[in-house]
Design a protein around this motif. Sequence first.
Motif, PDB file in Angstrom:
ATOM      1  N   ASP A  73       0.894  -1.137   0.147  1.00  0.00           N
ATOM      2  CA  ASP A  73       0.026   0.036  -0.047  1.00  0.00           C
ATOM      3  C   ASP A  73       0.846   0.991   0.122  1.00  0.00           C
ATOM      4  OD1 ASP A  73      -1.683   1.987   0.281  1.00  0.00           O
ATOM      5  OD2 ASP A  73      -3.051   0.929   2.073  1.00  0.00           O
ATOM      6  N   PRO A  74       0.700   2.058  -1.185  1.00  0.00           N
ATOM      7  CA  PRO A  74       1.708   3.070  -1.077  1.00  0.00           C
ATOM      8  C   PRO A  74       1.607   4.062   0.064  1.00  0.00           C
ATOM      9  CG  PRO A  74       0.780   2.873  -3.204  1.00  0.00           C
ATOM     10  CD  PRO A  74      -0.046   1.882  -2.141  1.00  0.00           C
ATOM     11  N   ASN A  75       0.279   4.239   0.700  1.00  0.00           N
ATOM     12  CA  ASN A  75      -0.045   4.894   1.872  1.00  0.00           C
ATOM     13  C   ASN A  75      -0.034   3.856   3.003  1.00  0.00           C
ATOM     14  OD1 ASN A  75      -0.604   6.674   3.847  1.00  0.00           O
ATOM     15  ND2 ASN A  75      -2.486   7.549   2.949  1.00  0.00           N
ATOM     16  N   GLY A  76       1.172   3.773   3.988  1.00  0.00           N
ATOM     17  CA  GLY A  76       1.156   3.215   5.002  1.00  0.00           C
ATOM     18  C   GLY A  76       1.339   3.932   6.203  1.00  0.00           C
ATOM     19  N   ALA A  77       0.621   5.105   6.447  1.00  0.00           N
ATOM     20  CA  ALA A  77       0.659   5.930   7.572  1.00  0.00           C
ATOM     21  C   ALA A  77      -0.120   5.280   8.835  1.00  0.00           C
ATOM     22  CB  ALA A  77      -0.278   7.245   7.133  1.00  0.00           C
ATOM     23  N   ARG A  78      -0.893   4.300   8.520  1.00  0.00           N
ATOM     24  CA  ARG A  78      -1.467   3.862   9.681  1.00  0.00           C
ATOM     25  C   ARG A  78      -0.350   2.481  10.140  1.00  0.00           C
ATOM     26  NH1 ARG A  78      -3.266   1.801   5.237  1.00  0.00           N
ATOM     27  NH2 ARG A  78      -3.766  -0.451   4.848  1.00  0.00           N
ATOM     28  N   MET A  79       0.487   2.277   9.815  1.00  0.00           N
ATOM     29  CA  MET A  79       1.385   1.246  10.176  1.00  0.00           C
ATOM     30  C   MET A  79       2.359   1.729  11.195  1.00  0.00           C
ATOM     31  SD  MET A  79       0.583  -1.218   7.698  1.00  0.00           S
ATOM     32  CE  MET A  79      -0.181  -1.048   6.236  1.00  0.00           C
ATOM     33  N   GLN A 134       6.001   6.845  21.534  1.00  0.00           N
ATOM     34  CA  GLN A 134       5.217   6.800  20.333  1.00  0.00           C
ATOM     35  C   GLN A 134       3.862   7.344  20.057  1.00  0.00           C
ATOM     36  OE1 GLN A 134       4.818   4.198  17.729  1.00  0.00           O
ATOM     37  NE2 GLN A 134       2.727   4.626  17.495  1.00  0.00           N
ATOM     38  N   PRO A 135       3.696   7.805  18.718  1.00  0.00           N
ATOM     39  CA  PRO A 135       4.897   7.850  17.700  1.00  0.00           C
ATOM     40  C   PRO A 135       5.496   8.939  17.882  1.00  0.00           C
ATOM     41  CG  PRO A 135       2.539   8.840  16.950  1.00  0.00           C
ATOM     42  CD  PRO A 135       2.518   8.227  18.291  1.00  0.00           C
ATOM     43  N   VAL A 136       6.634   8.936  17.122  1.00  0.00           N
ATOM     44  CA  VAL A 136       7.709   9.929  17.316  1.00  0.00           C
ATOM     45  C   VAL A 136       7.655  10.812  15.881  1.00  0.00           C
ATOM     46  CG1 VAL A 136      10.282  10.714  17.023  1.00  0.00           C
ATOM     47  CG2 VAL A 136       9.456   8.620  18.607  1.00  0.00           C
ATOM     48  N   SER A 137       7.389  10.033  14.841  1.00  0.00           N
ATOM     49  CA  SER A 137       7.227  10.932  13.399  1.00  0.00           C
ATOM     50  C   SER A 137       6.451  10.081  12.540  1.00  0.00           C
ATOM     51  CB  SER A 137       8.648  11.271  12.887  1.00  0.00           C
ATOM     52  OG  SER A 137       9.364  10.320  12.865  1.00  0.00           O
ATOM     53  N   VAL A 138       6.351  10.265  11.206  1.00  0.00           N
ATOM     54  CA  VAL A 138       5.928   9.281  10.125  1.00  0.00           C
ATOM     55  C   VAL A 138       6.915   9.577   9.021  1.00  0.00           C
ATOM     56  CG1 VAL A 138       4.151   9.296   8.502  1.00  0.00           C
ATOM     57  CG2 VAL A 138       3.635  10.030  10.739  1.00  0.00           C
ATOM     58  N   LYS A 139       7.302   8.261   8.622  1.00  0.00           N
ATOM     59  CA  LYS A 139       8.291   8.091   7.606  1.00  0.00           C
ATOM     60  C   LYS A 139       7.784   8.192   6.293  1.00  0.00           C
ATOM     61  CE  LYS A 139      12.160   6.359   5.666  1.00  0.00           C
ATOM     62  NZ  LYS A 139      12.409   5.011   6.105  1.00  0.00           N
ATOM     63  N   SER A 140       8.533   8.766   5.303  1.00  0.00           N
ATOM     64  CA  SER A 140       8.159   8.873   3.990  1.00  0.00           C
ATOM     65  C   SER A 140       9.353   8.909   3.078  1.00  0.00           C
ATOM     66  CB  SER A 140       7.446  10.253   3.569  1.00  0.00           C
ATOM     67  OG  SER A 140       7.063  10.597   2.343  1.00  0.00           O
ATOM     68  N   ALA A 141       9.145   8.385   1.885  1.00  0.00           N
ATOM     69  CA  ALA A 141      10.189   8.215   1.099  1.00  0.00           C
ATOM     70  C   ALA A 141       9.766   8.821  -0.406  1.00  0.00           C
ATOM     71  CB  ALA A 141      10.422   6.607   0.919  1.00  0.00           C
ATOM     72  N   VAL A 163       5.651   9.399  -7.220  1.00  0.00           N
ATOM     73  CA  VAL A 163       5.428   9.337  -5.717  1.00  0.00           C
ATOM     74  C   VAL A 163       5.181  10.816  -5.118  1.00  0.00           C
ATOM     75  CG1 VAL A 163       7.402   9.118  -3.925  1.00  0.00           C
ATOM     76  CG2 VAL A 163       7.615   7.745  -5.991  1.00  0.00           C
ATOM     77  N   ALA A 164       5.504  11.917  -5.697  1.00  0.00           N
ATOM     78  CA  ALA A 164       5.141  12.900  -5.197  1.00  0.00           C
ATOM     79  C   ALA A 164       3.613  13.331  -5.003  1.00  0.00           C
ATOM     80  CB  ALA A 164       5.837  14.377  -5.739  1.00  0.00           C
ATOM     81  N   ALA A 165       3.068  12.725  -6.004  1.00  0.00           N
ATOM     82  CA  ALA A 165       1.569  12.770  -6.258  1.00  0.00           C
ATOM     83  C   ALA A 165       0.802  11.929  -5.166  1.00  0.00           C
ATOM     84  CB  ALA A 165       0.787  12.315  -7.778  1.00  0.00           C
ATOM     85  N   VAL A 166       1.304  10.938  -4.894  1.00  0.00           N
ATOM     86  CA  VAL A 166       0.827   9.993  -4.117  1.00  0.00           C
ATOM     87  C   VAL A 166       0.726  10.677  -2.513  1.00  0.00           C
ATOM     88  CG1 VAL A 166       0.943   7.878  -2.733  1.00  0.00           C
ATOM     89  CG2 VAL A 166       1.298   7.679  -4.997  1.00  0.00           C
ATOM     90  N   ILE A 167       1.824  11.365  -2.257  1.00  0.00           N
ATOM     91  CA  ILE A 167       1.981  12.237  -1.104  1.00  0.00           C
ATOM     92  C   ILE A 167       1.087  13.289  -1.140  1.00  0.00           C
ATOM     93  CG2 ILE A 167       3.666  13.384   0.407  1.00  0.00           C
ATOM     94  CD1 ILE A 167       5.839  11.678  -0.537  1.00  0.00           C
ATOM     95  N   ARG A 168       1.047  14.153  -2.107  1.00  0.00           N
ATOM     96  CA  ARG A 168       0.109  15.150  -2.101  1.00  0.00           C
ATOM     97  C   ARG A 168      -1.326  14.814  -2.096  1.00  0.00           C
ATOM     98  NH1 ARG A 168       2.497  16.979  -6.128  1.00  0.00           N
ATOM     99  NH2 ARG A 168       3.624  18.873  -5.214  1.00  0.00           N
TER     100      ARG A 168
END
Length: 393
Positions: A73-79, A134-141, A163-168
Amino acid sequence: MDGDPIEGGTVLVIGGKIAAVGPDAEVSVPEGVPTVDAAGKWVLPGFVEAHGHIGVHEEAEGWAGQDTNEMTDPNGARMRALDAINPADTGFADALAGGVTSAVIKPGSGNPIGGQTVAVKCWGRSVDEMLVRQPVSVKSALGENPKRVYGEKKQLPSTRQGVAAVIRDAFTRAQDYQAKRDHAAEEGKPFERDPSLEVLVKVLAGELPWCQHTHRADDIATALRLADEFGYRVVINHATEAHLIADEIARREVPVISGPLFTTRSKVELRHRTLANPGILARAGVKVAITTDHPVVPINFLVHQVTLSVKEGLDPAEGLRTITANPAEIMGLDDRVGSLKPGLDGDVVIWSGDPLDVMSRALRVFIEGREVYSYDEEKRVGRVADPYYREAA
């Protein structure tokens, strides 16, 4: 790390917290408190690894111990990295041998949005017991990793613009989600929650920094552009080509976690890797931390990366701050770790000499006042205290 070095000093730890620090004559040790003679040694705060995968990318375990990337899943913010850490990973013992007492553990860089990071101590029976925050931050690539992973799947994102579009897109949905959630609250109506968007709303609100994996200067520029667009706090991670735009990063007061620095140029975006990077950034006014990205570089080599960065121009005192006070401040942990000062955790390491000398060793390591590691100089072997059969602190 909080003021000038103290010649002939005492660190008093009571109840797991530092109670006093100063010259011997100025620190009164209460009767009955055990004392440790460190005469002729260096005493420092435990080092802080600002970006690693210890416990989620276990050593010598193959696929069974590899839980760094949920690349479905390109958006794993919930992980949450918290849910995948194995305290029995041998990397934690290596950390203690290298004087590292705290680590910020992050999901990997296979997804545009990888998940939530966590800070832990490097000793304990369970991750809950080791937990600092927890949590400390959110990881993105950004860059090669996510475009390769999803390009091979023939799906979005397969390019840098994807990649930028997925984040945006994710942050745009988070903005809409927040507006709908707030409106529902005002109306007193029920609202269906979305775990991923809830996390991104916290990023937009400034509650969690955005740890941006990025190497190339153009990808760093994209990271800054996205942060400007949505107003979140960005921390540049890896930053291989950050020295090429150091002035721009400094102007924006964006912190950098530099490293790993002991690697080959194994992919295109690492072609300008240089040990001079931390020094150039620091002289430009950027707050810098240095990372091993364990297990890319073994975590016990954290201080050696600093030594070679000093060799290439980094100020020695600032070098020690890149693995103590700076990472603690960058990751919002400076109320717990990173310095020897009253009120902070009693994470203390006794070194045989200057830690920047490659011949020096961490001889004794204390976490919250408890001795968790010791090195037998006669037998030339280190011993980690068994967290399952612990003695009283």
